[in-house]
Design a protein around this motif. Structure first.
Motif, PDB file in Angstrom:
ATOM      1  N   ILE A  79      -8.773   3.777   1.630  1.00 40.91           N
ATOM      2  CA  ILE A  79      -8.449   2.755   2.621  1.00 40.91           C
ATOM      3  C   ILE A  79      -9.516   2.628   3.706  1.00 40.91           C
ATOM      4  O   ILE A  79      -9.702   1.549   4.289  1.00 40.91           O
ATOM      5  CB  ILE A  79      -7.050   3.032   3.227  1.00 40.91           C
ATOM      6  CG1 ILE A  79      -6.497   1.773   3.905  1.00 40.91           C
ATOM      7  CG2 ILE A  79      -7.083   4.222   4.181  1.00 40.91           C
ATOM      8  CD1 ILE A  79      -5.012   1.857   4.202  1.00 40.91           C
TER       9      ILE A  79
ATOM     10  N   VAL B  85      -8.466  -3.667   0.255  1.00 40.87           N
ATOM     11  CA  VAL B  85      -7.537  -3.333   1.340  1.00 40.87           C
ATOM     12  C   VAL B  85      -7.051  -4.606   2.022  1.00 40.87           C
ATOM     13  O   VAL B  85      -5.854  -4.762   2.307  1.00 40.87           O
ATOM     14  CB  VAL B  85      -8.198  -2.375   2.343  1.00 40.87           C
ATOM     15  CG1 VAL B  85      -7.326  -2.203   3.584  1.00 40.87           C
ATOM     16  CG2 VAL B  85      -8.462  -1.018   1.688  1.00 40.87           C
TER      17      VAL B  85
ATOM     18  N   ILE C  92      -2.971   0.823  -6.975  1.00 38.74           N
ATOM     19  CA  ILE C  92      -2.669   0.871  -5.543  1.00 38.74           C
ATOM     20  C   ILE C  92      -2.973   2.251  -4.963  1.00 38.74           C
ATOM     21  O   ILE C  92      -3.466   2.373  -3.834  1.00 38.74           O
ATOM     22  CB  ILE C  92      -1.197   0.497  -5.288  1.00 38.74           C
ATOM     23  CG1 ILE C  92      -0.953  -0.988  -5.602  1.00 38.74           C
ATOM     24  CG2 ILE C  92      -0.790   0.818  -3.852  1.00 38.74           C
ATOM     25  CD1 ILE C  92      -1.595  -1.959  -4.647  1.00 38.74           C
TER      26      ILE C  92
ATOM     27  N   VAL D 173      -4.476  -6.301  -0.286  1.00 40.46           N
ATOM     28  CA  VAL D 173      -3.173  -5.629  -0.275  1.00 40.46           C
ATOM     29  C   VAL D 173      -2.424  -5.933   1.015  1.00 40.46           C
ATOM     30  O   VAL D 173      -1.208  -6.169   1.008  1.00 40.46           O
ATOM     31  CB  VAL D 173      -3.347  -4.116  -0.486  1.00 40.46           C
ATOM     32  CG1 VAL D 173      -2.024  -3.390  -0.288  1.00 40.46           C
ATOM     33  CG2 VAL D 173      -3.887  -3.830  -1.885  1.00 40.46           C
ATOM     34  N   ARG D 174      -3.131  -5.944   2.117  1.00 35.32           N
ATOM     35  CA  ARG D 174      -2.478  -6.243   3.394  1.00 35.32           C
ATOM     36  C   ARG D 174      -2.040  -7.704   3.451  1.00 35.32           C
ATOM     37  O   ARG D 174      -0.935  -8.014   3.914  1.00 35.32           O
ATOM     38  CB  ARG D 174      -3.412  -5.896   4.549  1.00 35.32           C
ATOM     39  CG  ARG D 174      -3.526  -4.392   4.756  1.00 35.32           C
ATOM     40  CD  ARG D 174      -4.543  -4.027   5.824  1.00 35.32           C
ATOM     41  NE  ARG D 174      -4.493  -2.591   6.112  1.00 35.32           N
ATOM     42  CZ  ARG D 174      -5.454  -1.910   6.715  1.00 35.32           C
ATOM     43  NH1 ARG D 174      -6.560  -2.539   7.108  1.00 35.32           N
ATOM     44  NH2 ARG D 174      -5.328  -0.619   6.938  1.00 35.32           N
TER      45      ARG D 174
ATOM     46  N   ARG E 201      -5.250   3.078  -1.703  1.00 35.88           N
ATOM     47  CA  ARG E 201      -4.793   3.837  -0.533  1.00 35.88           C
ATOM     48  C   ARG E 201      -5.714   5.036  -0.269  1.00 35.88           C
ATOM     49  O   ARG E 201      -6.022   5.351   0.888  1.00 35.88           O
ATOM     50  CB  ARG E 201      -3.352   4.302  -0.732  1.00 35.88           C
ATOM     51  CG  ARG E 201      -2.746   4.901   0.540  1.00 35.88           C
ATOM     52  CD  ARG E 201      -1.274   5.269   0.373  1.00 35.88           C
ATOM     53  NE  ARG E 201      -1.075   6.256  -0.655  1.00 35.88           N
ATOM     54  CZ  ARG E 201      -0.515   5.993  -1.842  1.00 35.88           C
ATOM     55  NH1 ARG E 201      -0.121   4.771  -2.152  1.00 35.88           N
ATOM     56  NH2 ARG E 201      -0.357   6.948  -2.739  1.00 35.88           N
TER      57      ARG E 201
ATOM     58  N   ASP F 263       1.728   3.523  -7.819  1.00 41.09           N
ATOM     59  CA  ASP F 263       0.311   3.788  -7.569  1.00 41.09           C
ATOM     60  C   ASP F 263      -0.548   3.563  -8.809  1.00 41.09           C
ATOM     61  O   ASP F 263      -1.769   3.414  -8.699  1.00 41.09           O
ATOM     62  CB  ASP F 263       0.114   5.226  -7.094  1.00 41.09           C
ATOM     63  CG  ASP F 263       0.503   5.415  -5.631  1.00 41.09           C
ATOM     64  OD1 ASP F 263       0.638   4.405  -4.922  1.00 41.09           O
ATOM     65  OD2 ASP F 263       0.658   6.584  -5.216  1.00 41.09           O
TER      66      ASP F 263
ATOM     67  N   ILE G 184       0.823  -1.206   0.000  1.00 42.00           N
ATOM     68  CA  ILE G 184       0.000   0.000   0.000  1.00 42.00           C
ATOM     69  C   ILE G 184       0.858   1.256   0.000  1.00 42.00           C
ATOM     70  O   ILE G 184       0.442   2.322  -0.469  1.00 42.00           O
ATOM     71  CB  ILE G 184      -0.970   0.001   1.207  1.00 42.00           C
ATOM     72  CG1 ILE G 184      -2.125   0.986   0.969  1.00 42.00           C
ATOM     73  CG2 ILE G 184      -0.256   0.319   2.502  1.00 42.00           C
ATOM     74  CD1 ILE G 184      -3.138   0.496  -0.027  1.00 42.00           C
ATOM     75  N   ASN G 185       2.106   1.152   0.487  1.00 35.54           N
ATOM     76  CA  ASN G 185       3.012   2.300   0.553  1.00 35.54           C
ATOM     77  C   ASN G 185       4.223   2.141  -0.368  1.00 35.54           C
ATOM     78  O   ASN G 185       5.247   2.786  -0.149  1.00 35.54           O
ATOM     79  CB  ASN G 185       3.486   2.497   1.993  1.00 35.54           C
ATOM     80  CG  ASN G 185       2.361   2.949   2.906  1.00 35.54           C
ATOM     81  OD1 ASN G 185       1.693   3.938   2.626  1.00 35.54           O
ATOM     82  ND2 ASN G 185       2.128   2.202   3.984  1.00 35.54           N
TER      83      ASN G 185
END
Length: 320
Positions: free
Chosen positions: A233, A244, A226, A247-248, A230, A207, A190-191
């Motif tokens: 979220i 979400v 992405i 992605v996690r 985000r 992104d 996510i980052n």
């Protein structure tokens, strides 16, 4: 956690490579094209590289190639010669790529397809250890970039049926490993873009819908990506809660636990493909829960191969 800026590693191994470059040279497998699972009739395969003159089963490093989850092959085995020189086997595996949409039918090519494949490969190697010449309870994982992400994910995910998967004939066989090593791995999808600093900055926009991360989680159409996940979220409306979670689940950072095996992570401090902060954050998270961790931040290192000293350090760690 052992952390250092790596310009030189003092420990020197007698690699017995007789003028062969262990960082880039390719080797021929001793056992080739073994199908570890078929998915809708399509095979996923592995190759085995055994040390010379092995007379009994040897510890094995299961190697996972990189390529942004969309390219690469099991033939890309730069560490095979160096691994074999230490008396270890290397098992290089294929897995479903996001660029192969349509080739795997309803099975799909987005997460968690890749982790299901890796878990199935580990189970196969353990179940067929005698045939492959490896010790079933002395397995480790090693990968670069996207392969490093999958190596970490497979080593750190446990007791999660949706991520373990049910591929292959050996679903009751454990998929745990004794250690894991990763170079330049994405760990917090996510980052992936947010973690870059300038310099060195990012050569990619993680992104965007076209990014490897966006394609991995299956949110890669116009206006998606992405970055969109985000931005949403905390959006309770479908499909964002599920995106979400995906992605996690696909981020090794999420899975840091005291039960994780020892972890080696190396990352170039000038990497413009995967931010070095991705590895630094993972190392801190592992240290916080008491996992034996070695983190090497490679001075002037870029994305890709990190050189002979890091190769030696990695194999030192795995061999130990």
């Amino acid at each position: 956690m052992r952390r250092s800026k790596l310009g030189h590693i003092a420990s020197v191994i007698a690699l017995a490579l007789s003028q062969t470059d262990p960082v880039s040279a390719q080797a021929e497998p001793d056992i080739a094209d073994v199908t570890y699972v078929k998915i809708e009739g399509n095979p996923l395969q592995l190759d085995v590289y055994l040390p010379a003159n092995a007379t009994e089963p040897v510890p094995a490093v299961i190697y996972i190639h990189g390529g942004g989850w969309r390219s690469g092959s099991k033939e890309n085995t730069f560490p095979a010669i160096a691994v074999r020189s230490r008396g270890l086997a290397l098992v290089s595996i294929s897995y479903r790529l996001t660029s192969q949409a349509g080739e795997w039918g309803s099975a799909g090519v987005t997460w968690p397809a890749q982790i299901h494949d890796v878990k199935a490969a580990i189970r196969y190697v353990r179940a067929h250890a005698a045939d492959l010449g490896v010790a079933p309870d002395r397995l480790a994982l090693f990968g670069l970039s996207a392969g490093g992400h999958l190596a970490l994910s497979a080593a750190m995910i446990r007791d999660t049926p949706d991520l373990e998967g049910t591929l292959g004939e050996f679903t009751d066989t454990p998929s745990c490993v004794r250690a894991v090593a990763a170079w330049n791995p994405p760990t917090d999808l996510i980052n992936a873009q947010e973690d870059f600093t300038a310099p060195p900055g990012s050569a990619l926009d993680h992104d965007e819908p076209e990014s490897g991360e966006s394609q991995l989680v299956g949110w890669s159409g116009p206006g998606q990506g992405i970055g969109d996940i985000r931005a949403n979220i905390d959006n309770p409306d479908a499909p964002y809660p599920q995106l979400v979670r995906t992605v996690r689940d696909a981020s090794p950072l999420t899975h840091a636990s005291p039960l994780d095996p020892p972890v080696f992570v190396a990352h170039g401090d000038l990497d413009t493909t995967v931010a070095v902060a991705q590895s630094a954050k993972l190392a801190l998270a592992l240290e916080a829960v008491g996992v034996q961790t070695q983190y090497l931040e490679v001075e002037d290192g870029v994305h890709g191969l990190l050189g002979l000293p890091v190769t030696v350090a990695t194999i030192d760690f795995l061999a130990a």
